[in-house]
Design a protein around this motif. Structure first.
Motif, mmCIF file in Angstrom:
data_model
loop_
_atom_site.group_PDB
_atom_site.id
_atom_site.type_symbol
_atom_site.label_atom_id
_atom_site.label_comp_id
_atom_site.label_asym_id
_atom_site.label_seq_id
_atom_site.Cartn_x
_atom_site.Cartn_y
_atom_site.Cartn_z
ATOM 1 N N GLY A 136 0.840 -1.265 -0.145
ATOM 2 C CA GLY A 136 0.004 -0.030 0.059
ATOM 3 C C GLY A 136 0.859 1.353 -0.132
ATOM 4 O O GLY A 136 0.413 2.320 -0.801
ATOM 5 N N ARG A 137 1.851 1.176 0.822
ATOM 6 C CA ARG A 137 2.774 2.395 0.985
ATOM 7 C C ARG A 137 3.331 2.500 -0.546
ATOM 8 O O ARG A 137 3.893 3.851 -0.936
ATOM 9 C CB ARG A 137 3.963 2.273 1.814
ATOM 10 N N VAL A 138 3.862 1.561 -1.023
ATOM 11 C CA VAL A 138 4.617 1.661 -2.444
ATOM 12 C C VAL A 138 3.717 2.234 -3.378
ATOM 13 O O VAL A 138 4.298 3.134 -4.474
ATOM 14 C CB VAL A 138 5.170 0.254 -2.854
ATOM 15 N N LEU A 139 2.484 1.598 -3.545
ATOM 16 C CA LEU A 139 1.658 2.123 -4.547
ATOM 17 C C LEU A 139 0.693 3.409 -4.128
ATOM 18 O O LEU A 139 0.002 3.775 -5.179
ATOM 19 C CB LEU A 139 0.362 0.967 -4.666
ATOM 20 N N ARG A 140 1.155 4.027 -3.094
ATOM 21 C CA ARG A 140 0.383 5.329 -2.897
ATOM 22 C C ARG A 140 0.890 6.324 -3.783
ATOM 23 O O ARG A 140 -0.344 7.142 -4.401
ATOM 24 C CB ARG A 140 1.013 5.692 -1.589
ATOM 25 N N PRO A 141 2.050 6.392 -4.414
ATOM 26 C CA PRO A 141 2.024 7.515 -5.427
ATOM 27 C C PRO A 141 1.361 7.127 -6.836
ATOM 28 O O PRO A 141 1.044 8.052 -7.556
ATOM 29 C CB PRO A 141 3.654 7.531 -5.755
ATOM 30 N N VAL A 142 1.275 5.678 -7.168
ATOM 31 C CA VAL A 142 0.445 5.460 -8.193
ATOM 32 C C VAL A 142 -0.973 5.984 -8.057
ATOM 33 O O VAL A 142 -1.615 6.575 -8.946
ATOM 34 C CB VAL A 142 0.511 3.869 -8.463
ATOM 35 N N HIS A 143 -1.375 6.028 -6.763
ATOM 36 C CA HIS A 143 -2.882 6.078 -6.610
ATOM 37 C C HIS A 143 -3.019 7.883 -6.743
ATOM 38 O O HIS A 143 -4.070 8.474 -7.289
ATOM 39 C CB HIS A 143 -3.252 5.856 -5.090
ATOM 40 N N ARG A 144 -1.838 8.672 -6.465
ATOM 41 C CA ARG A 144 -2.035 9.854 -6.456
ATOM 42 C C ARG A 144 -1.703 10.396 -8.169
ATOM 43 O O ARG A 144 -2.696 11.336 -8.599
ATOM 44 C CB ARG A 144 -0.635 10.590 -5.741
ATOM 45 N N ILE A 145 -0.970 9.499 -8.851
ATOM 46 C CA ILE A 145 -0.953 9.829 -10.310
ATOM 47 C C ILE A 145 -2.441 9.353 -11.097
ATOM 48 O O ILE A 145 -2.909 10.297 -11.850
ATOM 49 C CB ILE A 145 0.143 9.023 -10.831
ATOM 50 N N THR A 146 -2.865 8.571 -10.724
ATOM 51 C CA THR A 146 -4.189 8.172 -11.171
ATOM 52 C C THR A 146 -5.344 9.192 -10.763
ATOM 53 O O THR A 146 -6.132 9.598 -11.528
ATOM 54 C CB THR A 146 -4.739 6.731 -10.483
ATOM 55 N N ALA A 147 -5.128 9.690 -9.621
ATOM 56 C CA ALA A 147 -6.224 10.680 -8.999
ATOM 57 C C ALA A 147 -6.099 12.096 -9.821
ATOM 58 O O ALA A 147 -6.988 12.664 -10.501
ATOM 59 C CB ALA A 147 -6.197 10.942 -7.688
ATOM 60 N N ALA A 148 -4.733 12.343 -10.180
ATOM 61 C CA ALA A 148 -4.318 13.620 -10.938
ATOM 62 C C ALA A 148 -4.761 13.368 -12.426
ATOM 63 O O ALA A 148 -5.531 14.480 -13.028
ATOM 64 C CB ALA A 148 -2.826 13.669 -11.044
ATOM 65 N N ALA A 149 -4.656 12.350 -13.031
ATOM 66 C CA ALA A 149 -5.181 11.827 -14.460
ATOM 67 C C ALA A 149 -6.546 11.985 -14.500
ATOM 68 O O ALA A 149 -7.132 12.319 -15.453
ATOM 69 C CB ALA A 149 -4.558 10.443 -14.922
ATOM 70 N N ARG A 150 -7.381 11.315 -13.421
ATOM 71 C CA ARG A 150 -8.660 11.346 -13.437
ATOM 72 C C ARG A 150 -9.173 12.875 -13.414
ATOM 73 O O ARG A 150 -10.335 13.193 -14.090
ATOM 74 C CB ARG A 150 -9.311 10.495 -12.377
#
Length: 408
Positions: A136-150
């Motif tokens: 979860g900690r490693v994928l947290r930046p990916v979630h932020r990138i996904t939210a920004a793209a959305r």
């Protein structure tokens, strides 16, 4: 059937898959460690060997309460006991020791295996929980990138990831995504500004035509001269609009990189552009120094580039001013330089001259659209080159276009 199974099959997220991967690898390594430990301990615990007493003891074991055990107990205290009985007793005793050692060895190995597997199961559960948190900690930046793209859209491109921390692969991905959003925002803002300016410029000749027509139609009986004057005004406005549309089409074509490639001498197309320019009385004096400058590209567009530079240098000048046009080839590049006299331009304003429809108060001329230098920069970029401008200390502008030289 396959489609239905795929539809109802639960979707495993990346976090779940990473957790399963961590847990599986940990469990596999743990099993290997247990197997190695078990093998090393089994190898270091020697197998009990059968003692060689000389008399077989297959007729009984020295078990507590058995007849042999009672006879051996009496034989050890009786000096007159038979020697064969003592030998049998010793063999039975040694056999008991052997059986006890074998049982103890197997119990030790079984206990080690049981405790090791139980410990491995417990630690594997802890590893699964730790893997879930780490994933979860490693994928947290990916979630932020996904939210920004959305959240990003044509009307809202201000969202950024803004990831901090170590400069690892995820930080590089986030920075690349932010840079892409910066470029998109700049492109969309430039497009909206370009469309607004183009609409404003096209509205001017349409307004002129409508006014000319309305003035004549408002008269009960317009004269022939009035009708001819209206036609001339409309024709002038149509010519103006056509020139603007041609400039916009050229700019759109070069921005998309749609150009042909053939050998071109930049000096030749510049000379053709100068010859095609119609000199007017009182226009600026033209000085040329055209050395061979071989390159490759679209000769029509390159001539258009040179014509725009010469036209701008003549149009935005001072009475009795001068224009210097030169071409050269050096260092693997061909260079076209156009200098002119004119009003003094602030150095900070020069950077905006290549933007479409950009005009300066000090550079006002008749018939200009504010697209000349924008088209020059676009044509140069489509040919793999660049255009730069600089203000001359005594007034006027110096524009240099650099293109790759043609290889033999």
């Amino acid at each position: 059937m396959t489609t239905t199974w795929r539809a109802i099959r639960p979707r495993l997220t990346v976090r779940v898959r990473l957790t399963l991967l961590y847990t599986g690898l940990f469990a596999a390594c743990g099993m290997i460690l247990v197997a190695i430990t078990y093998g090393l301990l089994a190898g270091n615990l020697p197998e009990p060997s059968q003692p060689k007493i000389g008399t077989s003891t297959t007729d009984g074991k020295l078990m507590p309460g058995s007849e042999l055990a009672e006879a051996c107990a009496k034989a050890t205290t009786d000096p007159a006991a038979q020697p064969g009985l003592l030998t049998k007793c010793k063999a039975a005793y040694q056999e008991g020791i052997l059986e006890g050692a074998t049982t103890q060895r197997q119990a030790t190995l079984d206990q080690l295996l049981r405790y090791s597997l139980g410990t491995l199961a417990a630690v594997t559960l802890l590893a699964a929980a730790a893997g879930w948190l780490v994933a979860g900690r490693v994928l947290r930046p990916v979630h932020r990138i996904t939210a920004a793209a959305r959240d990003a859209s044509e009307d809202h491109l201000a969202a950024r990831v803004g990831l901090t921390g170590p400069h690892d692969e995820l930080r590089e991905l986030a920075d690349t995504f932010d840079a892409m959003l910066d470029r998109l925002q700049t492109a969309f803002e430039g497009q909206r500004r370009f469309i607004a300016n183009a609409g404003h410029e096209l509205r001017t000749p349409l307004t002129v035509m409508r006014t000319a027509v309305d003035v004549v139609l408002a008269k009960p009986e317009p004269t022939r001269d009035e009708l001819i004057g209206m036609g001339r005004d409309v024709r002038t406005a149509v010519t103006h609009a056509q020139a603007l549309i041609d400039a916009l089409l050229t700019l759109a074509r070069t921005d998309r990189g749609q150009i042909g490639r053939e050998p071109v001498d930049l000096a030749t197309v510049t000379e053709d552009a100068i010859d095609a320019a119609a000199p007017t009385p009182g226009s600026a004096r033209l000085h040329t120094s055209l050395a061979p400058a071989p390159t490759s590209g679209d000769p029509i567009l390159l001539e258009h580039l040179a014509a725009n530079l010469v036209d701008n240098a003549v149009r935005y000048n001072v009475p009795g001013g001068a224009v210097w046009v030169s071409t050269a080839s050096a260092g693997g590049r061909v260079v076209l330089t156009v200098d002119n006299t004119g009003p003094v331009i602030a150095p900070e304003a020069v950077e905006t001259l290549f933007e479409p429809f950009r005009r300066l108060r000090e550079r006002t001329g008749d018939g200009g659209f504010g697209l000349g230098l924008a088209i020059v920069a676009s044509i140069a970029g489509a040919h793999g080159g660049e255009a730069v401008a600089g203000a001359r200390p005594g007034g006027g502008l110096s524009v240099t276009v650099s293109l790759p030289t043609r290889t033999p």
